[in-house]
Write a protein that holds these residues in place. Structure first.
Motif, PDB file in Angstrom:
ATOM      1  N   ARG A 178      -7.096   2.439   0.287  1.00  0.00           N
ATOM      2  CA  ARG A 178      -5.876   1.907  -0.314  1.00  0.00           C
ATOM      3  C   ARG A 178      -5.354   0.703   0.468  1.00  0.00           C
ATOM      4  O   ARG A 178      -4.930  -0.310  -0.091  1.00  0.00           O
ATOM      5  CB  ARG A 178      -4.808   3.003  -0.360  1.00  0.00           C
ATOM      6  N   ILE A 179      -5.414   0.796   1.777  1.00  0.00           N
ATOM      7  CA  ILE A 179      -4.937  -0.309   2.611  1.00  0.00           C
ATOM      8  C   ILE A 179      -5.856  -1.519   2.499  1.00  0.00           C
ATOM      9  O   ILE A 179      -5.390  -2.667   2.439  1.00  0.00           O
ATOM     10  CB  ILE A 179      -4.817   0.159   4.073  1.00  0.00           C
ATOM     11  N   LEU A 230      -3.769  -9.234  -1.257  1.00  0.00           N
ATOM     12  CA  LEU A 230      -2.792 -10.177  -0.710  1.00  0.00           C
ATOM     13  C   LEU A 230      -3.442 -11.291   0.106  1.00  0.00           C
ATOM     14  O   LEU A 230      -2.794 -12.297   0.412  1.00  0.00           O
ATOM     15  CB  LEU A 230      -1.782  -9.428   0.170  1.00  0.00           C
ATOM     16  N   GLY A 231      -4.720 -11.122   0.462  1.00  0.00           N
ATOM     17  CA  GLY A 231      -5.403 -12.131   1.253  1.00  0.00           C
ATOM     18  C   GLY A 231      -4.906 -12.209   2.677  1.00  0.00           C
ATOM     19  O   GLY A 231      -4.894 -13.282   3.286  1.00  0.00           O
ATOM     20  N   TRP A 232      -4.517 -11.057   3.225  1.00  0.00           N
ATOM     21  CA  TRP A 232      -3.965 -11.058   4.586  1.00  0.00           C
ATOM     22  C   TRP A 232      -5.070 -11.164   5.625  1.00  0.00           C
ATOM     23  O   TRP A 232      -6.109 -10.503   5.533  1.00  0.00           O
ATOM     24  CB  TRP A 232      -3.168  -9.770   4.823  1.00  0.00           C
ATOM     25  N   VAL A 283      -5.376   1.393  11.021  1.00  0.00           N
ATOM     26  CA  VAL A 283      -6.579   1.115  10.228  1.00  0.00           C
ATOM     27  C   VAL A 283      -7.317  -0.101  10.775  1.00  0.00           C
ATOM     28  O   VAL A 283      -8.551  -0.130  10.842  1.00  0.00           O
ATOM     29  CB  VAL A 283      -6.220   0.900   8.746  1.00  0.00           C
ATOM     30  N   MET A 284      -6.570  -1.120  11.199  1.00  0.00           N
ATOM     31  CA  MET A 284      -7.204  -2.330  11.709  1.00  0.00           C
ATOM     32  C   MET A 284      -7.823  -2.117  13.089  1.00  0.00           C
ATOM     33  O   MET A 284      -8.876  -2.673  13.393  1.00  0.00           O
ATOM     34  CB  MET A 284      -6.179  -3.465  11.777  1.00  0.00           C
ATOM     35  N   ALA A 290       0.808  -1.220   0.000  1.00  0.00           N
ATOM     36  CA  ALA A 290       0.000   0.000   0.000  1.00  0.00           C
ATOM     37  C   ALA A 290       0.838   1.266   0.000  1.00  0.00           C
ATOM     38  O   ALA A 290       0.308   2.368  -0.172  1.00  0.00           O
ATOM     39  CB  ALA A 290      -0.919   0.002   1.223  1.00  0.00           C
ATOM     40  N   GLY A 291       2.150   1.131   0.217  1.00  0.00           N
ATOM     41  CA  GLY A 291       3.021   2.290   0.256  1.00  0.00           C
ATOM     42  C   GLY A 291       2.877   3.115   1.509  1.00  0.00           C
ATOM     43  O   GLY A 291       2.988   4.344   1.485  1.00  0.00           O
ATOM     44  N   VAL A 292       2.603   2.428   2.654  1.00  0.00           N
ATOM     45  CA  VAL A 292       2.455   3.125   3.931  1.00  0.00           C
ATOM     46  C   VAL A 292       3.308   2.414   4.967  1.00  0.00           C
ATOM     47  O   VAL A 292       3.926   1.383   4.693  1.00  0.00           O
ATOM     48  CB  VAL A 292       0.978   3.148   4.385  1.00  0.00           C
TER      49      VAL A 292
END
Length: 364
Positions: free
Chosen positions: A59-60, A67-69, A45-46, A35-37
């Motif tokens: 974006r995140i 990615l399926g994280w 965010v979570m 995500a470039g962060v």
């Protein structure tokens, strides 16, 4: 682009190559890189998605989906001292109003980022206690219960662990625990007073077993106290109890009607008893409400759809679930800030109730 990112993730953990799928080895750091962060931003965010902009959050989330994280619950719990889970134990899942409360509870908790773990005690206090202990072993952050009657060790255990809890479907002003619901005693006191006002003097009550059900006990006492205030009483032959269910309601109805001086009104302590009693009254040929009034509690949907709709006391079960979630969330946010909530029961008058017969009862 997607393919190159997939390769870079696997390259970040070469020891897992050939042993794990692409998604099983994905870490928070990989999501941040995609995500470039920073990793800290992904974590924010979570844990608290409202603190970042919509664009950054979007974006995140795209990176997470691509990615399926899946966040590791144990690691997250270790970092936050919270598992993001709330435990709830209800007496039964077959009760329509418990189901409505559970749905509202789950929706409210889910919106706040929590997952609901559900248990069913079948009105067994030992079983309820075991289920709560298991939930505590799983690390639940709080617990939702029904009523105030619990195993003697349950509340001390929750207090010792400093786990917030709330009792639902019950309200008592001087309760030493958080609660949300109606005052069951007051609801049936008022209900009985209304029936006395119609002219009834001979009452029967079909009650659920009260040994593990404090709500049923409070309703029974509400009937007795209201009658006593008007110089009336209820005979032992007309105060009967059993496990819940429409079939039991039919059996209990037949029992109280097969007495030398049968009642002119049958009060049912729950919705299934009321429906069972109504079905048996119709089967036996009673003219409802000309011969006999049949009234109930809970206001299950079917109670208004029967050939003779049943007068009942309605409990705001959906609101109970929503308010229980708010109480738990407030207590988790800051200990000692949550307050109990008294909700109002509503009398719904339908065709099953009326004045008592002026002459001896006749069957049609």
């Amino acid at each position: 682009m997607a393919k190159s990112k997939s390769v870079s993730v696997e390259a970040a953990e070469p020891h897992a190559a050939g042993k794990r799928s692409r998604t099983s080895g994905v870490t928070l750091r990989d999501v941040a890189r995609f995500a470039g962060v920073s990793s800290a931003t992904v974590s924010r965010v979570m844990n608290n998605p409202t603190v970042v902009s919509d664009e950054l959050r979007s974006r995140i989330m795209v990176a997470i989906d691509h990615l399926g994280w899946v966040p590791h619950a144990a690691a997250r719990a270790l970092a936050t001292q919270r598992t993001g889970t709330i435990g709830a134990v209800f007496p039964t899942l077959a009760n329509e109003h418990f189901a409505s409360a559970i749905q509202a509870l789950q929706e409210s908790l889910e919106q706040a980022g929590y997952t609901l773990l559900l248990g069913c005690s079948e009105y067994d206090l030992d079983r309820e206690y075991r289920q709560v202990r298991t939930m505590l072993e799983r690390g639940v952050d709080a617990v939702v219960l029904v009523g105030e009657a619990h195993h003697q060790d349950l509340q001390p255990l929750l207090l010792q662990r400093q786990v917030p809890f709330v009792n639902t479907f019950v309200y008592r002003e001087n309760s030493d625990a958080l609660c949300v619901g109606v005052d069951n005693h007051q609801a049936f006191f008022d209900f009985t007073t209304y029936l006395v006002g119609l002219g009834h003097r001979r009452f029967a009550m079909l009650s659920q077993h009260t040994d593990t059900n404090d709500r049923a006990q409070a309703r029974r006492e509400g009937v007795r106290d209201a009658l006593a205030e008007h110089g009336l009483g209820i005979s032992a032959a007309h105060m009967v109890d059993g496990v819940w269910g429409a079939r039991v309601g039919r059996q209990l109805f037949s029992k109280v009607m097969n007495t030398p001086q049968p009642p002119t009104v049958v009060i049912c302590g729950n919705g299934s008893f009321a429906m069972g009693a109504m079905l048996e009254a119709m089967h036996q040929g009673y003219n409802i409400p000309g011969d006999l009034s049949v009234v109930g509690f809970d206001d299950f949907e079917l109670m208004s759809e029967l050939p003779i709709p049943i007068t009942t006391v309605r409990v705001p079960s959906t609101e109970i679930g929503t308010r229980a979630a708010k109480i738990i969330l407030a207590e988790l946010a800051e200990t000692g800030t949550a307050r109990s909530a008294k909700l109002e029961a509503e009398l719904i008058v339908r065709a099953s109730s009326g004045a008592p017969p002026k002459a001896s009862r006749k069957r049609t």
